[in-house]
Design an enzyme around this catalytic site. Structure first.
Site, short mmCIF file in Angstrom:
data_model
loop_
_atom_site.label_atom_id
_atom_site.label_comp_id
_atom_site.label_asym_id
_atom_site.label_seq_id
_atom_site.Cartn_x
_atom_site.Cartn_y
_atom_site.Cartn_z
N LEU A 95 -35.73 21.81 69.14
CA LEU A 95 -34.52 22.55 68.78
C LEU A 95 -34.18 23.61 69.83
CD1 LEU A 95 -32.35 23.30 66.61
CD2 LEU A 95 -34.01 24.97 65.76
N GLU A 96 -35.19 24.30 70.31
CA GLU A 96 -34.98 25.39 71.27
C GLU A 96 -34.95 24.92 72.73
OE1 GLU A 96 -33.99 28.11 70.25
OE2 GLU A 96 -34.76 28.38 68.24
N GLY A 97 -35.19 23.63 72.95
CA GLY A 97 -35.13 23.10 74.30
C GLY A 97 -36.31 23.49 75.16
N LEU A 122 -39.51 22.73 66.40
CA LEU A 122 -38.88 23.95 66.93
C LEU A 122 -38.74 23.87 68.45
CD1 LEU A 122 -40.64 26.64 64.73
CD2 LEU A 122 -38.20 26.10 64.74
#
Length: 79
Positions: A47-49, A44
């Site tokens: 994915l969210e940077g 996650l």
């Protein structure tokens, strides 16, 4: 999974195709809370940077609990 709502200290902004939560507002943000393991949290984060774009932060929920959420900084939301 359970539904949850933050205390009124946040706001949502539109980034076009998706929203972002920002601290410092007066809105209760409604969402879902999931329990994940460490490997999933790492995925996650990618994915969210995190931490370059969104930052993973603890947020306070209106039932007295807390959860981890990905927030955009106010400066990023303004730009």
């Amino acid at each position: 999974m359970r539904r949850a709502r933050t205390v009124p200290r946040y706001r949502l902004v539109s980034l076009g195709r998706f929203p972002a939560m920002v601290g410092g507002g007066r809105t209760r943000v409604v969402g879902e809370v999931y329990e994940v393991d460490g490997a999933t949290l790492e995925r996650l984060d990618r994915l969210e940077g995190h931490p370059g774009f969104y930052r993973r932060r603890q947020v306070e929920l209106d039932d007295g609990r807390s959860a981890i959420a990905y927030l955009l900084s106010p400066a990023q939301a303004a730009g």
